[in-house]
Write a protein that holds these residues in place. Structure first.
Motif, short mmCIF file in Angstrom:
data_model
loop_
_atom_site.label_atom_id
_atom_site.label_comp_id
_atom_site.label_asym_id
_atom_site.label_seq_id
_atom_site.Cartn_x
_atom_site.Cartn_y
_atom_site.Cartn_z
N ARG A 1 11.63 40.84 57.49
CA ARG A 1 10.36 41.21 58.12
C ARG A 1 9.31 41.60 57.08
NH1 ARG A 1 8.97 42.50 63.38
NH2 ARG A 1 7.19 43.88 63.65
N GLU A 2 8.16 40.93 57.14
CA GLU A 2 7.02 41.17 56.24
C GLU A 2 7.44 41.13 54.76
OE1 GLU A 2 5.06 44.62 58.02
OE2 GLU A 2 4.00 43.25 59.35
N GLN B 1 -0.17 45.06 59.78
CA GLN B 1 1.25 44.95 60.11
C GLN B 1 1.46 44.54 61.57
OE1 GLN B 1 2.82 48.86 58.76
NE2 GLN B 1 4.12 47.65 57.41
N THR B 2 2.55 43.80 61.80
CA THR B 2 2.93 43.43 63.16
C THR B 2 3.56 44.64 63.86
OG1 THR B 2 3.36 41.16 62.45
CG2 THR B 2 4.33 41.84 64.54
N GLY C 1 12.92 37.71 62.61
CA GLY C 1 11.67 38.45 62.44
C GLY C 1 11.82 39.95 62.58
N LYS C 2 12.97 40.39 63.10
CA LYS C 2 13.20 41.83 63.24
C LYS C 2 14.15 42.37 62.16
CE LYS C 2 11.75 42.79 67.84
NZ LYS C 2 11.95 43.59 69.04
N GLN C 3 14.70 41.50 61.35
CA GLN C 3 15.61 41.95 60.28
C GLN C 3 14.82 42.59 59.14
OE1 GLN C 3 18.37 38.95 58.89
NE2 GLN C 3 18.68 38.16 60.98
N LYS C 4 15.26 43.73 58.69
CA LYS C 4 14.56 44.44 57.61
C LYS C 4 14.47 43.61 56.34
CE LYS C 4 15.30 49.25 58.97
NZ LYS C 4 15.91 50.54 58.60
N GLU D 1 13.13 34.72 66.55
CA GLU D 1 12.80 36.07 67.03
C GLU D 1 13.77 37.13 66.53
OE1 GLU D 1 14.77 34.00 70.68
OE2 GLU D 1 13.65 33.44 68.88
N PRO E 1 5.48 37.91 62.00
CA PRO E 1 6.29 39.06 61.58
C PRO E 1 6.95 38.89 60.21
CG PRO E 1 6.65 38.62 63.90
CD PRO E 1 5.83 37.48 63.38
N TYR E 2 7.13 37.67 59.75
CA TYR E 2 7.76 37.44 58.44
C TYR E 2 6.80 37.63 57.27
CZ TYR E 2 11.65 35.15 60.93
OH TYR E 2 12.71 34.89 61.75
#
Length: 237
Positions: free
Chosen positions: A138-139, A219-220, A132-135, A129, A161-162
């Motif tokens: 993420r995506e 996008q998430t 998944g929030k790291q720039k 988790e 999110p990845y």
């Protein structure tokens, strides 16, 4: 250590092509797995035949389930002892493989495997988790995968999110997955995903496997993924 003929025959049955170097590399991987398992808990499966079928062939079914373009990027979320991503990397060295896990000791083991086999995997020590929030993550990936006992609803929130829009989350599950898919439908949609297809396989030992292909179609939302505690307290149903 492993029965290489069993490996080759099983892959042949599934029409999975292995490079000439793969059986020897998977044998080295198996030896290291058993050796390290005496020092730390990596796997309950240590018998050579079971390693071939329940770890290696099981992981390599990912290549049967989805077409990975040359040089595609793949992240294995909660990789554990490296399944499915390490066997997939050994079979397809062109892939850009990232292994993420919350336990540094597991990554230390995987780095040794990587170095012994002359691979170029990337290793990230992080909770799913948080990563998944790291720039930087993420995506950013064409594919995310997980071979985990967690519910598909939670896995979707951890893994989608990845994934880039247009990419896929490939979830390796047991044989009975239909109810899980129904229960996770809203969570998958909330994360920007859509179940594209479900493939069923039977391993040579008669155990069943399902692989769920989830396409990232939007996008998430930025508030996801949430922490495990928040996911448990307020599941998306």
């Amino acid at each position: 250590m492993i029965d290489k003929q069993l490996l080759l025959d099983s892959c042949h049955d599934f029409e999975i092509n292995l490079p000439e170097s793969a059986p020897d590399k998977l044998d080295t991987y198996a030896q290291l797995l058993v050796e390290w398992n005496e020092k730390m808990n990596l796997t309950a499966i240590t018998e050579p035949r079971e390693i071939v079928l329940k770890h290696f062939v099981d992981s390599l079914l990912l290549l049967k389930a989805v077409e990975l373009p040359e040089g595609a990027s793949l992240i294995d979320v909660g990789t554990g002892a490296g399944f499915p991503s390490m066997p997939v990397k050994i079979a397809r060295e062109d892939l850009k493989v990232t292994m993420l896990d919350s336990l540094q000791k597991r990554l230390t083991f995987l780095k040794e495997v990587n170095d012994k086999l002359g691979l170029d995997c990337t290793f990230i020590h992080s909770r799913a988790e948080d990563g998944g929030k790291q720039k930087t993550l993420r995506e950013k990936f064409d594919f995310a995968t997980a071979r985990a006992v967690a519910n598909l609803r939670d896995l979707a929130e951890y893994c989608l999110p990845y994934v880039k829009v247009g990419g896929y989350f490939v979830s390796l599950k047991g044989p009975d997955v239909e109810e899980e898919i129904k229960e996770s439908k809203n969570a998958i949609a909330t994360m920007g995903g859509k179940v594209e297809k479900v493939l069923q396989f039977t391993l040579p030992d008669e155990s069943g496997r399902s692989i769920v292909l989830i396409k990232k179609i939007s996008q998430t939302p930025p508030q996801f993924p949430r922490t495990a505690a928040k996911m448990a307290k307020k599941p998306i149903i």
